[in-house]
Design a protein around this motif. Sequence first.
Motif, PDB file in Angstrom:
ATOM      1  N   VAL A 199      -1.802 -10.035   9.563  1.00 38.86           N
ATOM      2  CA  VAL A 199      -0.425  -9.824   8.844  1.00 38.86           C
ATOM      3  C   VAL A 199      -0.121  -8.357   9.254  1.00 38.86           C
ATOM      4  O   VAL A 199      -0.572  -7.639  10.556  1.00 38.86           O
ATOM      5  CB  VAL A 199      -0.934  -8.854   7.919  1.00 38.86           C
ATOM      6  CG1 VAL A 199      -1.784  -8.129   7.774  1.00 38.86           C
ATOM      7  CG2 VAL A 199       0.185  -8.434   6.063  1.00 38.86           C
ATOM      8  N   ARG A 200       1.282  -7.935   9.723  1.00 39.08           N
ATOM      9  CA  ARG A 200       2.263  -6.860   9.594  1.00 39.08           C
ATOM     10  C   ARG A 200       2.599  -6.187   8.830  1.00 39.08           C
ATOM     11  O   ARG A 200       3.522  -6.311   7.481  1.00 39.08           O
ATOM     12  CB  ARG A 200       3.476  -7.514  10.973  1.00 39.08           C
ATOM     13  CG  ARG A 200       4.316  -6.121  11.075  1.00 39.08           C
ATOM     14  CD  ARG A 200       5.291  -6.232  11.565  1.00 39.08           C
ATOM     15  NE  ARG A 200       5.194  -6.884  12.797  1.00 39.08           N
ATOM     16  CZ  ARG A 200       5.978  -7.918  13.858  1.00 39.08           C
ATOM     17  NH1 ARG A 200       7.072  -7.192  13.699  1.00 39.08           N
ATOM     18  NH2 ARG A 200       4.800  -8.191  14.847  1.00 39.08           N
ATOM     19  N   PHE A 201       2.119  -4.838   7.996  1.00 39.71           N
ATOM     20  CA  PHE A 201       2.132  -4.088   7.323  1.00 39.71           C
ATOM     21  C   PHE A 201       4.075  -3.431   7.928  1.00 39.71           C
ATOM     22  O   PHE A 201       4.187  -2.437   8.901  1.00 39.71           O
ATOM     23  CB  PHE A 201       1.578  -2.941   6.541  1.00 39.71           C
ATOM     24  CG  PHE A 201       0.310  -3.791   6.464  1.00 39.71           C
ATOM     25  CD1 PHE A 201       0.235  -3.689   5.365  1.00 39.71           C
ATOM     26  CD2 PHE A 201      -0.595  -3.611   7.333  1.00 39.71           C
ATOM     27  CE1 PHE A 201      -1.403  -4.741   4.319  1.00 39.71           C
ATOM     28  CE2 PHE A 201      -1.871  -4.615   6.316  1.00 39.71           C
ATOM     29  CZ  PHE A 201      -2.112  -4.943   4.973  1.00 39.71           C
ATOM     30  N   GLY A 202       4.947  -2.699   6.645  1.00 40.24           N
ATOM     31  CA  GLY A 202       6.248  -2.067   7.195  1.00 40.24           C
ATOM     32  C   GLY A 202       5.758  -0.726   6.869  1.00 40.24           C
ATOM     33  O   GLY A 202       4.913  -0.650   5.681  1.00 40.24           O
ATOM     34  N   PRO A 203       6.940   0.040   6.216  1.00 37.85           N
ATOM     35  CA  PRO A 203       6.665   2.023   5.709  1.00 37.85           C
ATOM     36  C   PRO A 203       6.833   1.328   4.411  1.00 37.85           C
ATOM     37  O   PRO A 203       8.025   1.047   4.097  1.00 37.85           O
ATOM     38  CB  PRO A 203       7.954   2.148   7.276  1.00 37.85           C
ATOM     39  CG  PRO A 203       8.765   1.297   7.662  1.00 37.85           C
ATOM     40  CD  PRO A 203       8.154   0.171   8.160  1.00 37.85           C
ATOM     41  N   PRO A 204       6.534   3.058   4.019  1.00 38.17           N
ATOM     42  CA  PRO A 204       6.751   2.610   2.250  1.00 38.17           C
ATOM     43  C   PRO A 204       8.644   2.302   2.251  1.00 38.17           C
ATOM     44  O   PRO A 204       9.706   2.798   2.618  1.00 38.17           O
ATOM     45  CB  PRO A 204       6.648   3.687   1.717  1.00 38.17           C
ATOM     46  CG  PRO A 204       5.168   4.413   2.706  1.00 38.17           C
ATOM     47  CD  PRO A 204       6.324   3.776   4.505  1.00 38.17           C
ATOM     48  N   LEU A 205       8.521   1.506   0.882  1.00 39.41           N
ATOM     49  CA  LEU A 205      10.092   1.751   0.344  1.00 39.41           C
ATOM     50  C   LEU A 205      10.942   2.861  -0.519  1.00 39.41           C
ATOM     51  O   LEU A 205       9.640   3.382  -1.018  1.00 39.41           O
ATOM     52  CB  LEU A 205      10.473   0.463  -0.455  1.00 39.41           C
ATOM     53  CG  LEU A 205       9.938  -0.574   0.088  1.00 39.41           C
ATOM     54  CD1 LEU A 205       9.766  -1.960  -0.842  1.00 39.41           C
ATOM     55  CD2 LEU A 205      10.423  -1.361   1.564  1.00 39.41           C
ATOM     56  N   ASP A 206      11.780   3.594  -0.604  1.00 39.07           N
ATOM     57  CA  ASP A 206      12.458   3.885  -1.538  1.00 39.07           C
ATOM     58  C   ASP A 206      12.778   3.617  -2.341  1.00 39.07           C
ATOM     59  O   ASP A 206      13.492   2.855  -2.470  1.00 39.07           O
ATOM     60  CB  ASP A 206      13.733   4.471  -0.198  1.00 39.07           C
ATOM     61  CG  ASP A 206      14.224   6.390  -0.764  1.00 39.07           C
ATOM     62  OD1 ASP A 206      13.729   6.897  -1.748  1.00 39.07           O
ATOM     63  OD2 ASP A 206      15.846   5.979  -0.747  1.00 39.07           O
ATOM     64  N   MET A 207      11.138   4.037  -3.679  1.00 41.68           N
ATOM     65  CA  MET A 207      11.649   3.885  -4.473  1.00 41.68           C
ATOM     66  C   MET A 207      12.786   4.417  -5.362  1.00 41.68           C
ATOM     67  O   MET A 207      12.465   3.942  -6.567  1.00 41.68           O
ATOM     68  CB  MET A 207      10.513   2.676  -4.905  1.00 41.68           C
ATOM     69  CG  MET A 207       9.837   1.848  -4.198  1.00 41.68           C
ATOM     70  SD  MET A 207      10.662   0.513  -3.783  1.00 41.68           S
ATOM     71  CE  MET A 207      10.955   0.101  -5.802  1.00 41.68           C
ATOM     72  N   GLU A 208      12.202   5.683  -5.156  1.00 44.44           N
ATOM     73  CA  GLU A 208      12.322   6.240  -6.268  1.00 44.44           C
ATOM     74  C   GLU A 208      14.332   6.493  -6.851  1.00 44.44           C
ATOM     75  O   GLU A 208      13.876   6.771  -8.249  1.00 44.44           O
ATOM     76  CB  GLU A 208      13.034   8.076  -5.380  1.00 44.44           C
ATOM     77  CG  GLU A 208      11.227   8.731  -5.227  1.00 44.44           C
ATOM     78  CD  GLU A 208      10.028   8.404  -5.998  1.00 44.44           C
ATOM     79  OE1 GLU A 208      10.799   8.851  -7.561  1.00 44.44           O
ATOM     80  OE2 GLU A 208       9.139   8.925  -5.802  1.00 44.44           O
ATOM     81  N   PRO A 209      15.007   6.106  -6.036  1.00 46.51           N
ATOM     82  CA  PRO A 209      16.380   6.011  -6.915  1.00 46.51           C
ATOM     83  C   PRO A 209      16.457   4.763  -8.144  1.00 46.51           C
ATOM     84  O   PRO A 209      16.676   4.895  -9.422  1.00 46.51           O
ATOM     85  CB  PRO A 209      17.061   5.456  -5.949  1.00 46.51           C
ATOM     86  CG  PRO A 209      17.081   5.690  -5.198  1.00 46.51           C
ATOM     87  CD  PRO A 209      15.179   6.023  -5.575  1.00 46.51           C
ATOM     88  N   LEU A 210      15.451   3.706  -8.023  1.00 45.73           N
ATOM     89  CA  LEU A 210      15.489   2.434  -8.706  1.00 45.73           C
ATOM     90  C   LEU A 210      14.121   3.150  -9.983  1.00 45.73           C
ATOM     91  O   LEU A 210      14.379   2.841 -11.144  1.00 45.73           O
ATOM     92  CB  LEU A 210      14.244   1.273  -7.744  1.00 45.73           C
ATOM     93  CG  LEU A 210      15.901   1.111  -6.757  1.00 45.73           C
ATOM     94  CD1 LEU A 210      14.562  -0.575  -6.123  1.00 45.73           C
ATOM     95  CD2 LEU A 210      17.050   0.140  -7.801  1.00 45.73           C
TER      96      LEU A 210
END
Length: 286
Positions: A199-210
């Motif tokens: 499994v490969r984990f990515g960086p946190p998503l920018d969710m604040e605008p949503l």
Amino acid sequence: MANTIKSEVLRKSAPSGWRRPEGILKPLWYLWVWFSLILILIYLKIFNHTRFEGLEHIPEDGPVLIVSNHISDLDPALIPAAILIRYPTQLARSVAKTELKKVPMLGAFLQSYGSIFVNRTGRDLRGMRQIIQAMRTGKVVLYPEGTRSMDGKLLPGKRTVGRLIHQAQPVVIPAAVWGTILAIPPTSPWPRVGKDLGVRFGPPLDMEPLYALPPTKENSQQIIDHVMSAIGGLVEEVKAEGRVVEIGRERDALRGSDLGARVDRVTVDAHVREGVDEAGRQMRAF
């Protein structure tokens, strides 16, 4: 003030769900967690070639949601095991279908690890409240497709998952699983050995605008589209590196074998079911 009151009401009305054992059972439970983790790691690391990549992207503190593609019944055990390696005192709860309770060993493993079991045959409101509560208080592993992909191809995300994410507003970490579709294929509940998986984990998503948007169906769809785009990007990365995500990449090698024939039948059956479901929806709409 109104939002604070609403959050407090949700917190009190949400079912407590699974709790870690206390008292004399607590050390026994920790012993079981580490014993079962060792068994899982023996299977993953010794009998297969397993890699965990990008664990540094997972925050140590705060509510965290890991969202991933879903290609095997092994996935709900693989990702929590990877997180336990990174944070030995933190247990990530997986969201799994109720049918997995009956899978030998895997069912007991998932239940003892506090998995949230959801009934997919109807609208499981209790399960949804448990998911929201869990996402607000700890680490949760969720599969936005809502079901396991029978051939490994990424399915559309469920808008309901977008709504749950909007309500809980956790840090969202995308992930991509590979190879587990060969370790426990859709044609059998029994594990195979000698497979390349991980499994490969990515960086946190920018969710604040949503998260700032009002809770509408359209905005829930925007959230799930954003999440699925991130998962799809990671899936394409691991596929480009030659790692197996889709069973079709192995089908030519399996053609003529019993497993290959069964994979073909499973894929055809899945398409038939989709056609029947679509016809039923059209009839109800008519």
